[in-house]
Scaffold this active site. Structure first.
Site, PDB file in Angstrom:
ATOM      1  CG  ASP A 133      41.602  60.167  67.345  1.00  0.00           C
ATOM      2  OD1 ASP A 133      41.741  59.964  66.127  1.00  0.00           O
ATOM      3  OD2 ASP A 133      41.868  59.321  68.208  1.00  0.00           O
ATOM      4  CD  GLU A 135      36.708  60.406  56.158  1.00  0.00           C
ATOM      5  OE1 GLU A 135      36.962  60.578  57.371  1.00  0.00           O
ATOM      6  OE2 GLU A 135      35.809  59.632  55.750  1.00  0.00           O
ATOM      7  CG  HIS A 146      42.473  54.752  67.524  1.00  0.00           C
ATOM      8  ND1 HIS A 146      43.220  55.248  68.579  1.00  0.00           N
ATOM      9  CD2 HIS A 146      41.927  55.836  66.917  1.00  0.00           C
ATOM     10  CE1 HIS A 146      43.122  56.572  68.598  1.00  0.00           C
ATOM     11  NE2 HIS A 146      42.341  56.948  67.599  1.00  0.00           N
ATOM     12  CG  HIS A 147      42.140  55.563  63.171  1.00  0.00           C
ATOM     13  ND1 HIS A 147      40.961  54.870  63.279  1.00  0.00           N
ATOM     14  CD2 HIS A 147      41.847  56.854  63.520  1.00  0.00           C
ATOM     15  CE1 HIS A 147      40.004  55.684  63.700  1.00  0.00           C
ATOM     16  NE2 HIS A 147      40.521  56.890  63.851  1.00  0.00           N
ATOM     17  N   GLY A 199      36.492  59.141  35.595  1.00  0.00           N
ATOM     18  CA  GLY A 199      35.167  58.560  35.426  1.00  0.00           C
ATOM     19  C   GLY A 199      34.598  57.863  36.638  1.00  0.00           C
ATOM     20  CG  ASP A 245      18.229  57.082  37.892  1.00  0.00           C
ATOM     21  OD1 ASP A 245      19.133  57.068  37.020  1.00  0.00           O
ATOM     22  OD2 ASP A 245      17.286  56.270  37.894  1.00  0.00           O
ATOM     23  CG  ASN A 297      18.649  57.121  32.742  1.00  0.00           C
ATOM     24  OD1 ASN A 297      18.999  56.789  33.872  1.00  0.00           O
ATOM     25  ND2 ASN A 297      19.491  57.606  31.846  1.00  0.00           N
ATOM     26  N   GLY A 313      18.136  53.616  36.438  1.00  0.00           N
ATOM     27  CA  GLY A 313      19.323  52.791  36.608  1.00  0.00           C
ATOM     28  C   GLY A 313      20.519  53.257  35.801  1.00  0.00           C
ATOM     29  CD  GLU A 340      28.476  50.988  34.029  1.00  0.00           C
ATOM     30  OE1 GLU A 340      29.045  50.517  33.037  1.00  0.00           O
ATOM     31  OE2 GLU A 340      29.089  51.515  34.965  1.00  0.00           O
TER      32      GLU A 340
END
Length: 565
Positions: free
Chosen positions: A28, A51, A114-115, A414, A445, A473, A475, A479
């Site tokens: 708004d 955003e 608000h916000h 990253g 994925d 692959n 997951g 990591e």
């Protein structure tokens, strides 16, 4: 027109710089501003899914066109975008972040709107953005607002960093003189100090004259700060071998006869590593020496004769020259270098960048090594290639780019999921330049699940120049390789990925699954598939722990660094 509204003035200025797509979401406090987008001929409002994605999209757009604009609303909207803005700051991407803020009267009365945080402080979010902005402006005076807008656009473009503009809702429709639009914004760089630049160039020429085994190493900021032509001229004149970093990939044509490959410290090909590290002179252009860009800081030069050209300073051995910007300094160097080459210098052969493809029977399960060694044969001149943090960003190092290719990755910041939004921005920029220019995404994925909503924006704008390769692959493989191979926190809920395009109501689309080397070979030989006439999603099925060899090595280095005391 003798006058225009301030809102239209902003978008007219952006249009003058070929920024014709505005990214963001309505709120708004920015709705009146968004009305003005439609008053500028050929300008469009992207209308992103959220955003954060909008910030990623603006980043991708800017990497193609040199500048982008993101519009959010006060507080809730702008804070959602800040991860993307932070990435643009870290990686030198020009971005104008315009935030619709409450009216000046509301601010003066400290209304509990608000916000807000409920404490009457309307500048707190502006202050949050300050550390990831080249400059900021919080507009309050209609008389000075046009000059402030011009200043902010210039800073974002020239310095290739995000700039924050807080625009109160009550100023948007106020009129400003239109004749100011007749004078283009001055986008020229501030000139280097002549004496400092002369000293830099003379010192570099002396090192060049003494060098018998020199190399040029090109990194990301050579592209970000428009020095690719200077790099090519310097290579042509000197005939020095030229290498890139992972982030610098596409900063020099890989078909150039003096291109020797990608240097990533200890993770480099053996012949590349030997060529770079045995040099007696290193000319580094636009370096961003992050861990993933350097093989966890495993550069091992055998010489101290290193020159670093940066966007805002130059370093020669241990001496730093603040304010000596690389573009102008390189231009002077180019004008003088031919007469200062070592007369005994003989151009040595460079390493071969054509990596062999290991033959495999057609029913062989597809692996990362096969994919990345084979994909070069499918790339075309002019492609925009976007690679996600993870296996894709490391695998693409093994490929060879055709001429005029633009590579987009986020090796320093990253943020996983970045590339989906960036692909949207790049595809919309490509539509404006050449609708036949292909935009190619490689995303895991797991990363896809963070920002998948933005594919709906591709569908909305019928970005039929887009190829979405989803590397499935099972997951977060990157990591798993660093830590927690079997930990459930590296698992994801499997999706029916090929249902995404119809879910988002794509009009012209194609979906495919590739599981074997034979299926991949057939796909890359299919001439119809190579024509960018529909949005395509290709799910590449890969073994769970399969990864490019350089990523496996990087993961071990990263785990070691994480555990150091």
């Amino acid at each position: 027109m003798s006058e225009v509204t301030l809102g239209r003035y902003l978008f007219e200025r952006l249009h003058q710089l070929q920024v014709d797509t505005i990214f963001g979401l309505p709120g708004d406090f920015n709705l009146s501003l968004l009305d003005k987008v439609y008053e500028v001929p050929n300008m469009r409002w992207a209308g992103n899914a959220n955003e954060l994605n909008a910030a990623y999209a603006a980043d991708g757009y800017s990497r193609i066109k040199g500048l982008a604009c993101l519009v959010t609303t006060f507080g809730v909207g702008e804070l959602s975008a800040l991860n993307g803005v932070g990435g643009a700051y870290a990686e030198h991407v020009g971005l104008l972040h315009v935030v619709g803020v409450p009216s000046i009267a509301s601010q003066a009365k400290q209304l509990l709107l608000h916000h807000t945080l409920g404490n009457g402080d309307f500048t707190v979010f502006h202050r949050m953005s300050n550390n990831i902005s080249q400059t900021t402006a919080f507009l309050s005076d209609i008389t000075s607002a046009p000059s402030e807008i011009d200043r902010c656009i210039r800073e974002a473009y020239v310095y290739q960093r995000p700039v924050y503009v807080g625009l109160p809702a009550n100023l948007v429709d106020l009129k400003v003189p239109a004749d100011r639009l007749q004078t283009p914004i001055d986008l020229s760089l501030k000139r280097n100090d002549p004496e400092a630049q002369e000293e830099v160039v003379n010192n570099v020429l002396t090192l060049i004259q003494q060098a018998s085994n020199p190399i040029i190493l090109v990194d990301a900021c050579a592209s970000r700060h428009s020095c690719k032509k200077e790099v090519e001229k310097l290579v042509n004149l000197t005939q020095f071998p030229v290498f890139t970093t992972p982030m610098g990939k596409s900063a020099i044509a890989e078909s150039h006869p003096r291109f020797g490959g990608v240097y990533v410290g200890s993770l480099s090909q053996d012949d590349v590593k030997k060529s770079v590290e045995s040099a007696d002179f290193v000319l580094s252009i636009g370096a961003l020496l992050s861990d993933f860009n350097t093989g966890s800081f495993t550069y091992s030069y055998k010489t101290k004769n290193i020159v670093e050209f940066h966007s805002d300073y130059t370093k020669i051995r241990q001496a730093t020259f603040p304010g000596v910007q690389m573009k102008e300094a390189l231009q002077q160097l180019i004008s003088e270098v031919s007469t200062h080459l070592n007369p005994n210098y003989v151009p040595v052969p460079v390493p071969s960048v054509n990596l062999p493809v290991t033959p495999a029977s057609p029913d062989t399960i597809l692996t990362q090594e096969y994919l990345w060694s084979k994909v070069s044969s499918w790339f075309q001149e002019g492609d925009i290639i976007v690679t996600e943090t993870g296996t894709s960003a490391f695998g693409i190092v093994q490929s060879r780019f055709p001429n005029n290719t633009i590579g987009i990755s986020q090796v320093l910041w990253g943020s996983i999921g970045f590339t989906v939004g960036a692909t949207v921005g790049a595809a919309m920029a490509a539509q404006e330049i050449d609708p036949k220019k292909r935009v190619i995404l490689f995303v895991g994925d797991g990363s896809l699940q963070l920002t998948v909503q933005e594919i709906s924006t591709l569908c909305k704008w019928e970005c039929n120049n887009t190829y979405l390769y989803v590397l499935n692959n099972d997951g977060y493989t990157i990591e798993r390789l660093i830590h927690g191979m079997n930990a459930t926190y590296n698992d994801i809920q499997p999706w029916n990925n090929l249902d995404i395009l119809p879910l988002f109501n794509a009009k012209e689309y194609e979906t495919l699954t590739v599981k074997t080397t034979g299926e991949l070979d057939s796909l890359f030989k299919n001439k119809k598939f190579a024509i960018p006439n529909k949005i395509r999603m290709i799910e590449i099925m890969l073994p769970r722990m399969d990864a490019p060899s350089n990523l496996v090595a990087q993961a071990k280095l990263s785990e070691k660094v994480n555990l150091e005391n």
